[in-house]
Write a protein that holds these residues in place. Structure first.
Motif, mmCIF file in Angstrom:
data_model
loop_
_atom_site.group_PDB
_atom_site.id
_atom_site.type_symbol
_atom_site.label_atom_id
_atom_site.label_comp_id
_atom_site.label_asym_id
_atom_site.label_seq_id
_atom_site.Cartn_x
_atom_site.Cartn_y
_atom_site.Cartn_z
ATOM 1 N N ILE A 1 28.033 23.673 7.412
ATOM 2 C CA ILE A 1 27.326 24.726 8.151
ATOM 3 C C ILE A 1 27.061 25.923 7.240
ATOM 4 C CG2 ILE A 1 27.700 26.488 9.920
ATOM 5 C CD1 ILE A 1 29.032 24.278 11.596
ATOM 6 N N LEU A 2 28.000 26.209 6.347
ATOM 7 C CA LEU A 2 27.845 27.375 5.479
ATOM 8 C C LEU A 2 27.115 27.031 4.178
ATOM 9 C CD1 LEU A 2 31.269 29.129 6.061
ATOM 10 C CD2 LEU A 2 29.057 29.754 7.006
ATOM 11 N N LEU B 1 21.471 20.004 10.710
ATOM 12 C CA LEU B 1 22.727 19.255 10.628
ATOM 13 C C LEU B 1 22.946 18.375 11.847
ATOM 14 C CD1 LEU B 1 25.260 21.880 9.218
ATOM 15 C CD2 LEU B 1 24.324 19.907 8.053
ATOM 16 N N ARG C 1 21.350 27.646 4.917
ATOM 17 C CA ARG C 1 22.577 27.646 5.706
ATOM 18 C C ARG C 1 23.621 28.541 5.054
ATOM 19 N NH1 ARG C 1 21.847 21.944 6.357
ATOM 20 N NH2 ARG C 1 23.124 21.477 4.555
ATOM 21 N N GLY C 2 24.266 29.358 5.853
ATOM 22 C CA GLY C 2 25.317 30.201 5.302
ATOM 23 C C GLY C 2 24.780 31.491 4.740
ATOM 24 N N SER D 1 23.531 31.477 9.804
ATOM 25 C CA SER D 1 24.941 31.155 9.717
ATOM 26 C C SER D 1 25.459 30.814 11.109
ATOM 27 C CB SER D 1 25.703 32.329 9.126
ATOM 28 O OG SER D 1 26.842 31.860 8.488
ATOM 29 N N MET D 2 26.670 30.289 11.141
ATOM 30 C CA MET D 2 27.172 29.866 12.441
ATOM 31 C C MET D 2 28.672 30.113 12.523
ATOM 32 S SD MET D 2 26.545 26.228 14.251
ATOM 33 C CE MET D 2 27.763 25.456 15.279
ATOM 34 N N MET E 1 33.475 34.956 7.347
ATOM 35 C CA MET E 1 32.825 33.950 6.500
ATOM 36 C C MET E 1 31.348 33.824 6.858
ATOM 37 S SD MET E 1 35.358 30.686 6.208
ATOM 38 C CE MET E 1 34.774 29.668 4.876
ATOM 39 N N ALA E 2 31.071 33.791 8.161
ATOM 40 C CA ALA E 2 29.692 33.616 8.609
ATOM 41 C C ALA E 2 28.836 34.831 8.268
ATOM 42 C CB ALA E 2 29.665 33.339 10.102
ATOM 43 N N VAL F 1 32.122 30.632 -0.240
ATOM 44 C CA VAL F 1 30.841 30.864 0.448
ATOM 45 C C VAL F 1 29.878 31.578 -0.492
ATOM 46 C CG1 VAL F 1 29.711 31.922 2.424
ATOM 47 C CG2 VAL F 1 32.015 31.009 2.663
ATOM 48 N N SER G 1 28.694 29.343 -3.295
ATOM 49 C CA SER G 1 27.753 28.295 -2.912
ATOM 50 C C SER G 1 26.314 28.766 -2.960
ATOM 51 C CB SER G 1 28.041 27.815 -1.488
ATOM 52 O OG SER G 1 29.277 27.188 -1.456
ATOM 53 N N HIS G 2 26.126 30.077 -2.904
ATOM 54 C CA HIS G 2 24.757 30.585 -2.825
ATOM 55 C C HIS G 2 24.380 31.529 -3.962
ATOM 56 C CE1 HIS G 2 24.124 28.803 1.120
ATOM 57 N NE2 HIS G 2 25.367 29.130 1.376
ATOM 58 N N PHE H 1 27.576 24.633 1.739
ATOM 59 C CA PHE H 1 28.226 24.238 0.489
ATOM 60 C C PHE H 1 27.557 22.971 -0.032
ATOM 61 C CE2 PHE H 1 32.698 26.259 1.085
ATOM 62 C CZ PHE H 1 32.115 27.399 1.567
ATOM 63 N N ARG I 1 20.038 23.602 2.648
ATOM 64 C CA ARG I 1 21.393 23.955 2.227
ATOM 65 C C ARG I 1 21.448 25.417 1.802
ATOM 66 N NH1 ARG I 1 24.600 24.938 -1.626
ATOM 67 N NH2 ARG I 1 23.155 24.823 -3.364
#
Lengths: 321, 285
Positions: free
Chosen positions: B182-183, A56, A87-88, A92-93, A165-166, A115, A118-119, B185, A84
């Motif tokens: 970052i996550l 990113l 990430r997450g 994670s961050m 969340m992370a 979250v 998304s995965h 999406f 993508r």
């Protein structure tokens, strides 16, 4: 032999147009379950290094060379969709500023569900999973919190939500980019303790990014010190704190106030200002500010040499005490 | 029921704090009721029925707004005209808002060449005066109600592009959007669930204002003979037809004009009220 979870080697980052080096040939490794701290001033390239792991980097900045191998895949060559997905979930961050990092018009429960969605596919257990994650980070009255909007929470509580969340999808690597700078000191301690506790519990690897040596000292196993886009010293916390080899690390440590020293002397500072990474060229970046610099330091750049416990990039290291 | 003093006040509460908002809403509700009556044909007379016997009569208990030179009831025609105007402008604004907001958000979020392209194209459309462009399109397409709405939609799409694009440029740099990236999406999710809801306020206000402009444009087109065609009633057309007899029959000009004025003023006041309700900085009291 254990394979490193993340292995960054020779990573260079520079601007795309009118190439300016921002990070110069950075190499380090993170073992499974290990916490590594990256310390450096603003502009030293520590945040860019972290962002490049996530794929990113800001617009106009790109990886110029080297590789970032995570769990067997080279992230510098991965396509956007693979990144993508990573990430997450795997990497994670936790973001710097919790006050602005949550969508103001979405309920917290919904944001955490996003979250998962998304995965993975949402299922009947998803809500329970989110509630468990919130409970884990010490949010009281979880059912009510799920239905709350971010503005109903304090900064510390929001950072706890961000951590939840992370951690929601149990990442293997958690990057924390100064997650406590926006919080006051007592809350800071609570958040640091929370992240540490979660790391131990999950045996998760961590990359702490900070400019504050005092913050990371108790949190990480190894430290990396960056200066003007270069790693100047790396090693175990014990080694770096008791026996710094690079004059820059030495200077950083002597600028820390000590609790035991009652002499009321002024804190030592390093003269000068940080060098711009792209102006360094083939010299030691720290040479202009270094009290040990010689002609050798401006003739070529020192290489990072040593072991995992201890390595330094300097022609004239401080020597053992 | 007493309100919980700690519970955050909703948008409706703030809307009701604005006098212009309340007045506008009342005017608009009145106009919508009037149009609904016309839709179901609840009119005192047939708006198309001619009866020379009663031509050019002033307002009376039988003909509330009087009659025109063919003896048609102006009250019934005004209501029917209102319905037509609202149908055309609501569908025009729906099309314009849907396309404009989609393009605006995409162009703000994606940037680069796509943004350049969309912004330049909307600049081209902006360069033409609204009514002229609508006229040109209607004269090419034809003048049934949906073609008129399409013409008006084309004219008002760029406004929605601008109104949506601007805030997206700000919102996409917000930390919470960075965190969604970052996550991991997907872009579609970020746009739909994290950017769109944060840029709706100016869009909602723009919808109210555009509706009033669209009604004016529709009336303008009909007035010029390129919108609704006789014998059907439209407010603009009625004003146009009443010109020649206005000297003897003021009511034929006055009532349709008054309807246009009321609905335009009403929509503008609603726009003001929405702006006050949706802008946190204006919530002073």
């Amino acid at each position: 032999m254990i394979k490193p979870l993340l292995s960054v080697s020779g990573l260079g980052i520079s601007t795309v147009q009118d190439p300016r080096t921002l990070v110069n040939s950075v190499s380090f490794e993170i073992m499974p379950g290990e916490a590594v701290g990256v310390v450096g001033e603003s502009g030293s390239g520590k945040t860019l290094t972290a962002l490049s792991i996530l794929g990113l980097l800001p617009r106009g900045v790109a990886v110029a060379g080297g590789s970032i191998v995570f769990n067997g895949t080279d992230l510098t060559k991965a396509d956007p969709e693979t990144m993508r997905n990573l990430r997450g979930s795997d990497i994670s961050m936790v973001y710097q500023d919790p006050m602005t990092a949550l969508n103001p018009v979405m309920k917290l429960g919904r944001q955490l569900l996003e979250v998962i969605e998304s995965h993975e596919k949402l299922d009947n257990g998803s809500v329970a999973r989110v509630e468990a994650a919130l409970r884990e980070v010490g949010i009281p009255q979880v059912e009510r919190a799920m239905e709350s909007y971010p503005h109903e929470f304090s900064g510390g509580m929001r950072q706890r939500v961000m951590i939840a969340m992370a951690l929601l999808l149990s990442p293997k690597l958690l990057i924390a980019d100064e997650p406590t700078t926006a919080l006051d000191v007592t809350i800071q301690q609570q958040i640091l303790a929370l992240v540490s506790e979660q790391r131990r519990k999950r045996d998760m690897s961590m990359l702490w990014i900070t400019h504050d040596l005092g913050v990371v000292a108790n949190l990480v196993d190894r430290l990396i010190v960056m200066y003007a886009g270069n790693i100047v010293e790396a090693g175990t916390v014990q080694e770096i704190f008791t026996n710094p080899q690079h004059p820059y690390t030495h200077g950083l440590l002597s600028s820390l106030p000590s609790r035991t020293d009652k002499s009321r002397k002024r804190l030592t500072s390093i003269p000068g200002v940080p060098q711009k990474p792209w102006l360094v060229g083939n010299t030691c970046a720290f040479a202009p500010r270094c009290f040990k610099a010689t002609s050798e330091c401006t003739a070529s750049a020192p290489k990072l040499v040593g072991s995992l416990e201890k390595s330094v990039a300097c022609f004239h290291p401080m020597g053992d005490k | 029921m007493k309100r919980d003093p700690l519970k955050p006040k909703g948008g409706f509460y703030y809307y009701m704090q604005s006098t212009s908002g309340i007045v506008g809403a009342l005017l608009l509700i009145f106009m919508v009721i009037v149009s609904i009556c016309a839709v179901f044909g609840w009119l005192p007379h047939d708006p198309l029925e001619q009866n020379v016997e009663f031509a050019m009569q002033g307002p009376s208990t039988t003909f509330w707004f009087g009659t025109d030179e063919f003896g048609r009831d102006i009250f019934s025609r005004s209501l029917d005209g209102m319905r037509r105007s609202l149908t055309v402008s609501v569908s025009a604004v729906s099309i314009a808002a849907t396309i404009g907001v989609t393009l605006g958000i995409l162009s703000g979020y994606l940037g680069r060449w796509f943004d350049q392209l969309v912004v330049r194209l909307s600049d081209v459309i902006f360069a033409f005066p609204a009514i002229l462009l609508a006229l040109a399109i209607v004269s090419t397409l034809g003048n049934s109600w949906y073609q008129t709405s399409l013409a008006i939609a084309v004219v008002y799409t760029p406004i929605f592009i601008r109104v949506a694009r601007g805030p997206v440029l700000t919102v996409k740099e917000m930390d919470y959007v960075k965190v969604t990236r970052i996550l991991g999406f997907s872009s579609l999710r970020i746009l739909r669930k994290h950017i769109l809801p944060n840029v709706t306020a100016p869009i909602v206000v723009q919808v109210a204002l555009s509706l009033s402009w669209a009604i004016l444009t529709e009336s303008g087109l009909s007035f010029l003979g390129l919108g609704t065609q006789p014998p059907n009633a439209s407010l603009g057309l009625m004003v146009s037809e009443a010109q020649s007899i206005a000297a003897f029959a003021w009511w034929a000009l006055f009532f349709p004009s008054a309807f246009i004025t009321i609905v335009v003023v009403g929509l503008n006041l609603v726009g003001d009220g929405l702006r006050d309700a949706l802008d946190p900085a204006r919530r002073s009291s």
